[in-house]
Design an enzyme around this catalytic site. Sequence first.
Site, PDB file in Angstrom:
ATOM      1  N   HIS A   1       7.550  -7.763 -12.936  1.00 33.85           N
ATOM      2  CA  HIS A   1       6.389  -8.452 -12.348  1.00 33.85           C
ATOM      3  C   HIS A   1       6.069  -9.698 -13.179  1.00 33.85           C
ATOM      4  CE1 HIS A   1       2.309  -9.241 -11.029  1.00 33.85           C
ATOM      5  NE2 HIS A   1       2.598  -8.544  -9.950  1.00 33.85           N
TER       6      HIS A   1
ATOM      7  N   GLY B   1      -3.476 -13.006  -7.062  1.00 32.31           N
ATOM      8  CA  GLY B   1      -4.850 -12.831  -7.505  1.00 32.31           C
ATOM      9  C   GLY B   1      -5.705 -14.078  -7.371  1.00 32.31           C
TER      10      GLY B   1
ATOM     11  N   SER C   1      -1.957 -12.241  -2.883  1.00 30.57           N
ATOM     12  CA  SER C   1      -3.176 -12.378  -2.079  1.00 30.57           C
ATOM     13  C   SER C   1      -3.026 -11.904  -0.630  1.00 30.57           C
ATOM     14  CB  SER C   1      -3.696 -13.817  -2.125  1.00 30.57           C
ATOM     15  OG  SER C   1      -4.036 -14.169  -3.459  1.00 30.57           O
TER      16      SER C   1
ATOM     17  N   ASN D   1       0.224  -2.350  -5.813  1.00 27.42           N
ATOM     18  CA  ASN D   1       0.421  -2.422  -7.259  1.00 27.42           C
ATOM     19  C   ASN D   1      -0.979  -2.421  -7.860  1.00 27.42           C
ATOM     20  OD1 ASN D   1       0.866  -3.080  -9.912  1.00 27.42           O
ATOM     21  ND2 ASN D   1       1.665  -5.142  -9.509  1.00 27.42           N
TER      22      ASN D   1
ATOM     23  N   LYS E   1      -1.840  -2.335 -10.927  1.00 31.55           N
ATOM     24  CA  LYS E   1      -1.975  -3.052 -12.209  1.00 31.55           C
ATOM     25  C   LYS E   1      -2.770  -2.206 -13.205  1.00 31.55           C
ATOM     26  CE  LYS E   1      -1.339  -7.293  -9.649  1.00 31.55           C
ATOM     27  NZ  LYS E   1      -1.523  -8.732  -9.535  1.00 31.55           N
TER      28      LYS E   1
ATOM     29  N   GLU F   1       3.422 -10.794 -14.264  1.00 29.56           N
ATOM     30  CA  GLU F   1       2.477 -10.535 -15.357  1.00 29.56           C
ATOM     31  C   GLU F   1       3.201  -9.948 -16.568  1.00 29.56           C
ATOM     32  OE1 GLU F   1      -0.216  -8.263 -12.950  1.00 29.56           O
ATOM     33  OE2 GLU F   1      -0.739 -10.084 -11.855  1.00 29.56           O
TER      34      GLU F   1
ATOM     35  N   GLU G   1       6.974 -12.966  -5.052  1.00 32.40           N
ATOM     36  CA  GLU G   1       5.557 -13.192  -5.341  1.00 32.40           C
ATOM     37  C   GLU G   1       5.381 -14.541  -6.033  1.00 32.40           C
ATOM     38  OE1 GLU G   1       3.422  -9.121  -5.636  1.00 32.40           O
ATOM     39  OE2 GLU G   1       4.157  -9.624  -7.614  1.00 32.40           O
TER      40      GLU G   1
HETATM   41  P1  13P Z   1      -2.792  -9.789  -5.387  1.00 28.94           P
HETATM   42  O1  13P Z   1      -2.499  -9.111  -4.064  1.00 28.94           O
HETATM   43  O2  13P Z   1      -4.021  -9.252  -6.050  1.00 28.94           O
HETATM   44  O3  13P Z   1      -2.718 -11.260  -5.290  1.00 28.94           O
HETATM   45  O4  13P Z   1      -1.595  -9.334  -6.368  1.00 28.94           O
HETATM   46  C1  13P Z   1      -0.302  -9.495  -5.939  1.00 28.94           C
HETATM   47  C2  13P Z   1       0.594  -8.819  -6.907  1.00 28.94           C
HETATM   48  O5  13P Z   1       0.776  -9.274  -8.012  1.00 28.94           O
HETATM   49  C3  13P Z   1       1.223  -7.565  -6.493  1.00 28.94           C
HETATM   50  O6  13P Z   1       2.206  -7.182  -7.394  1.00 28.94           O
END
Ligand code: 13P
Length: 249
Positions: free
Chosen positions: A95, A173, A213, A10, A12, A97, A167
């Site tokens: 997601h 992150g 992560s 992903n 982002k 976010e 997640e």
């Molecule tokens: P990270 O792997 O950067 O922690 O992000 C995970 C994520 O949100 C994937 O959708």
Amino acid sequence: MSRKKIIAGNWKMNKTPSEAVALINELKPLVANDEVDVVFCVPAISIIPCIEAAKGSNINIGAENMYFEESGAFTGEIAPNMLTDVGVKYVVIGHSERREYFAETDITVNKKVKKAFEHGITPIICCGESLEQREQGVTIDFIRQQIKIAFLDITAEQAKTAVIAYEPIWAIGTGKVATTEQAQEVCAAIRVCIAEIYDQATADAIRIQYGGSVTAASAPELFTQPDIDGGLVGGASLKPEFGKIVNYK
Ligand code: 13P
């Protein structure tokens, strides 16, 4: 029941279209592994050039979001048939976010999941608890509610082809990966929830990813858990390291 692993990046809000094409070209040889489904979900503006760049490889290009209406006065949104028209087969839905910054709810997630299936797009449906919820001991209850609402009015045949991404928000992150036990426990609980909504055959077929992560170091143990069928990877999917994650075995 053996399920094919699905390992998705992903991206982002990262990479311009030309940078995205360069990254696809760089990663192409590193992720050439037909034993797993490899997907990069990229910003909408990079979907078409990335599909072009990925031609002839095992890479699938997906979207990071999609709207739940067919067309009309929804400034800034992307319709499902815009995605299918260019060959998109996967879309990330809900997601954390998007839930946090763009006011998505379990209800809008369900609308998007329904719409994705109507158009033959496989939704990667995200769920996950906050740190506070984990500390309060309500993780499984919370995830079960997210899953039950996401799958309202979805048939068993559709659900079998869905992908769920677990997640934990506190692991996204942050460099703070969930322990293998924590990830397996919740992914197993999600499978039980699917079996309750539908039946065991549906639960056995659906693919459940872990995200948060994930690195080349943590992938092998995570992805060999009985209920973890791959990963949804943020930061590490923007680097050559993603090749190691795809080839975790
Ligand atoms: P990270 O792997 O950067 O922690 O992000 C995970 C994520 O949100 C994937 O959708």
